[in-house]
Motif scaffolding. Structure first.
Motif, mmCIF file in Angstrom:
data_model
loop_
_atom_site.group_PDB
_atom_site.id
_atom_site.type_symbol
_atom_site.label_atom_id
_atom_site.label_comp_id
_atom_site.label_asym_id
_atom_site.label_seq_id
_atom_site.Cartn_x
_atom_site.Cartn_y
_atom_site.Cartn_z
ATOM 1 N N SER A 1 0.845 -1.195 0.000
ATOM 2 C CA SER A 1 0.000 0.000 0.000
ATOM 3 C C SER A 1 0.881 1.245 0.000
ATOM 4 O O SER A 1 2.096 1.167 0.208
ATOM 5 N N VAL A 2 0.248 2.389 -0.225
ATOM 6 C CA VAL A 2 0.959 3.673 -0.218
ATOM 7 C C VAL A 2 0.614 4.397 1.075
ATOM 8 O O VAL A 2 -0.558 4.666 1.362
ATOM 9 N N GLY A 3 1.651 4.717 1.860
ATOM 10 C CA GLY A 3 1.440 5.396 3.125
ATOM 11 C C GLY A 3 1.196 6.887 2.970
ATOM 12 O O GLY A 3 0.626 7.533 3.848
ATOM 13 N N GLY A 4 1.630 7.447 1.841
ATOM 14 C CA GLY A 4 1.409 8.871 1.606
ATOM 15 C C GLY A 4 2.335 9.421 0.541
ATOM 16 O O GLY A 4 3.424 8.889 0.300
ATOM 17 N N VAL A 5 1.894 10.495 -0.103
ATOM 18 C CA VAL A 5 2.701 11.235 -1.074
ATOM 19 C C VAL A 5 2.663 12.699 -0.647
ATOM 20 O O VAL A 5 1.592 13.315 -0.607
ATOM 21 N N THR A 6 3.824 13.246 -0.303
ATOM 22 C CA THR A 6 3.893 14.598 0.248
ATOM 23 C C THR A 6 4.830 15.472 -0.571
ATOM 24 O O THR A 6 5.959 15.068 -0.874
ATOM 25 N N VAL A 7 4.373 16.652 -0.937
ATOM 26 C CA VAL A 7 5.206 17.617 -1.653
ATOM 27 C C VAL A 7 5.914 18.489 -0.618
ATOM 28 O O VAL A 7 5.270 19.084 0.248
ATOM 29 N N ASN A 8 7.236 18.540 -0.706
ATOM 30 C CA ASN A 8 8.053 19.282 0.260
ATOM 31 C C ASN A 8 8.567 20.598 -0.334
ATOM 32 O O ASN A 8 8.430 20.857 -1.522
ATOM 33 N N ASN A 9 9.178 21.402 0.522
ATOM 34 C CA ASN A 9 9.896 22.632 0.134
ATOM 35 C C ASN A 9 9.022 23.687 -0.524
ATOM 36 O O ASN A 9 9.512 24.522 -1.302
#
Length: 222
Positions: free
Chosen positions: A114-122
């Protein structure tokens, strides 16, 4: 009487000749790069907030190759940006992307459960839009590149994959008020060997709307 009429006509012509002559392009010059309602419509004000979800029926993907279908797929995504400059249509509009979210993500990578999360940084990022619809996203600082962190749950435990890019290029289209990104390359900068080494990002966002204005009208590029 005839002499008086001739004199009146001559006087009118002379008066008209003193009026300023506007260039043929004056109306076009009044149009800004970003407008709402229609092409050439109401100028988007500096400070207005623009937002867009994924185009209906589409997904955002980060695949391991530009021609493959293995990677991460998200059925929900949205960006939010504030307009920082909106010059005449001969110029380039500028926006500050303050949020870019992903949700409802899955993966078909072997061993990933599964995918725990996709986060855009900076964030924030700087986005420019030209009158011919070229969209370019760059970091606000050279010390903080465009970066996305992907958390994957695997048969061997949870892994974190970090991907970076120096810039992204997209295309704006007035036909559906969209911005599309196709196979934008990210390079893995940290993470397990289970993380693919290069990620190719594809997504189409539509409609782009001006949420500051009543009714959230669609945004056009001129």
């Amino acid at each position: 009487m005839r002499n008086r009429t001739a004199f009146a006509i001559a006087t009118s012509v002379a008066a008209l000749s003193l009026l300023p002559v506007l260039p043929a392009s004056a109306a076009a010059q009044d149009t800004t790069v970003l407008t709402t309602g229609s092409a050439g419509g109401t100028a988007v004000a500096v400070g207005d907030v623009l937002t867009a979800p994924l185009a209906s029926g589409t997904t955002a993907t980060l695949y391991s190759s530009s021609t493959g279908t293995s990677g991460v797929t998200c059925s929900t995504s949205q960006f939010t940006a504030g307009v920082t400059d909106n010059p005449a249509s001969s110029g380039t509009a500028t926006e500050s992307v303050t949020a870019h979210t992903f949700a409802d993500c899955t993966s078909n990578v072997l061993g990933v459960t599964s995918v725990g999360g996709v986060t855009v940084n900076n964030l924030p990022y700087v986005t420019t839009v030209t009158s011919d619809g070229v969209v370019t996203v760059t970091p606000a600082s050279s010390a903080a590149p465009i970066q996305t962190t992907v958390v994957l749950k695997t048969l061997l435990g949870t892994i974190t994959c970090v991907y970076q890019a120096s810039s992204l290029s997209g295309t704006a289209d007035n036909a559906d008020n969209s911005i599309a990104f196709t196979n934008q390359a990210f390079t893995k900068t940290s993470g397990s060997s289970l993380c693919f080494s290069t990620g190719y990002f594809t997504a189409k966002y539509a409609p782009v709307t001006d949420t500051t204005q009543a009714g959230s009208p669609s945004v056009f590029v001129n």
